[in-house]
Design a protein around this motif. Sequence first.
Motif, short mmCIF file in Angstrom:
data_model
loop_
_atom_site.label_atom_id
_atom_site.label_comp_id
_atom_site.label_asym_id
_atom_site.label_seq_id
_atom_site.Cartn_x
_atom_site.Cartn_y
_atom_site.Cartn_z
N GLN A 187 0.82 -1.21 0.00
CA GLN A 187 0.00 0.00 0.00
C GLN A 187 0.86 1.27 0.00
N HIS A 188 1.92 1.27 0.80
CA HIS A 188 2.75 2.47 0.92
C HIS A 188 3.66 2.70 -0.28
N THR A 189 3.97 1.66 -1.01
CA THR A 189 4.82 1.82 -2.20
C THR A 189 4.01 1.85 -3.48
N ASN A 190 2.71 1.59 -3.35
CA ASN A 190 1.81 1.54 -4.51
C ASN A 190 2.26 0.48 -5.52
N ILE A 191 2.68 -0.65 -5.00
CA ILE A 191 3.10 -1.80 -5.81
C ILE A 191 2.19 -2.96 -5.43
N LYS A 192 1.72 -3.70 -6.42
CA LYS A 192 0.85 -4.84 -6.15
C LYS A 192 1.51 -5.78 -5.15
N LEU A 193 0.70 -6.34 -4.27
CA LEU A 193 1.21 -7.21 -3.22
C LEU A 193 2.02 -8.37 -3.79
N ARG A 194 1.54 -8.99 -4.85
CA ARG A 194 2.27 -10.10 -5.44
C ARG A 194 3.65 -9.64 -5.92
N ASN A 195 3.72 -8.44 -6.49
CA ASN A 195 5.01 -7.92 -6.97
C ASN A 195 5.95 -7.62 -5.81
N VAL A 196 5.41 -7.11 -4.71
CA VAL A 196 6.23 -6.89 -3.51
C VAL A 196 6.77 -8.23 -3.03
N ALA A 197 5.91 -9.24 -3.00
CA ALA A 197 6.33 -10.57 -2.56
C ALA A 197 7.43 -11.10 -3.47
N GLU A 198 7.29 -10.93 -4.78
CA GLU A 198 8.33 -11.38 -5.72
C GLU A 198 9.64 -10.65 -5.47
N MET A 199 9.58 -9.33 -5.23
CA MET A 199 10.80 -8.55 -4.94
C MET A 199 11.49 -9.08 -3.69
N ILE A 200 10.70 -9.42 -2.68
CA ILE A 200 11.27 -9.92 -1.43
C ILE A 200 11.94 -11.27 -1.66
N LEU A 201 11.35 -12.11 -2.48
CA LEU A 201 11.98 -13.40 -2.78
C LEU A 201 13.28 -13.21 -3.55
N VAL A 202 13.30 -12.30 -4.49
CA VAL A 202 14.54 -12.00 -5.23
C VAL A 202 15.58 -11.44 -4.27
N TRP A 203 15.14 -10.58 -3.37
CA TRP A 203 16.04 -10.01 -2.37
C TRP A 203 16.66 -11.12 -1.52
N GLY A 204 15.86 -12.10 -1.15
CA GLY A 204 16.36 -13.23 -0.37
C GLY A 204 17.38 -14.05 -1.13
N GLN A 205 17.24 -14.11 -2.45
CA GLN A 205 18.17 -14.90 -3.27
C GLN A 205 19.41 -14.11 -3.67
N LYS A 206 19.23 -12.84 -4.03
CA LYS A 206 20.32 -12.06 -4.62
C LYS A 206 20.75 -10.86 -3.79
N GLY A 207 19.99 -10.52 -2.77
CA GLY A 207 20.34 -9.37 -1.95
C GLY A 207 19.92 -8.04 -2.56
N ASP A 208 19.11 -8.07 -3.61
CA ASP A 208 18.66 -6.87 -4.31
C ASP A 208 17.25 -6.49 -3.89
N LEU A 209 17.08 -5.26 -3.42
CA LEU A 209 15.75 -4.76 -3.09
C LEU A 209 15.76 -3.26 -3.34
N PRO A 210 14.84 -2.74 -4.13
CA PRO A 210 14.82 -1.29 -4.39
C PRO A 210 14.83 -0.51 -3.08
N PRO A 211 15.60 0.58 -3.02
CA PRO A 211 15.75 1.34 -1.76
C PRO A 211 14.43 1.78 -1.15
N ASP A 212 13.48 2.24 -1.94
CA ASP A 212 12.21 2.69 -1.37
C ASP A 212 11.42 1.54 -0.76
N VAL A 213 11.48 0.38 -1.41
CA VAL A 213 10.79 -0.79 -0.87
C VAL A 213 11.50 -1.26 0.39
N ARG A 214 12.81 -1.25 0.37
CA ARG A 214 13.58 -1.67 1.54
C ARG A 214 13.30 -0.77 2.74
N ALA A 215 13.27 0.55 2.51
CA ALA A 215 13.01 1.49 3.61
C ALA A 215 11.61 1.28 4.18
N THR A 216 10.64 1.10 3.29
CA THR A 216 9.27 0.88 3.75
C THR A 216 9.16 -0.45 4.50
#
Length: 131
Positions: A81-110
């Motif tokens: 809700q706070h990043t205005n990104i679909k929940l499924r896409n946030v979940a996918e970003m978090i899974l990629v972050w868990g695998q590669k350590g990559d997470l957009p700064p705004d999503v990471r801060a939120t």
Amino acid sequence: MTSDAGSKAKEPGRDLPDRTAPDQDAPDEDAPRIAELQEEIGQLKEAVTSHAVVDQAIGMMVALGRVTPEDGWAVLREVSQHTNIKLRNVAEMILVWGQKGDLPPDVRATLEDTLDRYGPTSLPEDSPPLR
């Protein structure tokens, strides 16, 4: 004398059309319903996949943030809700972050702010890939 007529008595249902065989006239009539069912199947397949991705991301929230699964769901929802990104896409970003350590700064801060509100820990500064 016996007649052959008695031995050739009609069997129940013998004159009914065979509904297991393809009907040559049916394609025109059934096409809209078939298309509707195919679309529904596609949506259900996507929902199952999406559900699995979201469940895995909730698991990461539980492990990293030491929160309950319910709070993990709430964290994902708030980040979405706070990043205005679909929940499924946030979940996918978090899974990629868990695998590669990559997470957009705004999503990471939120995510960090939200986990701070729900859990006792914050995300480590340089989090290595999970393996």
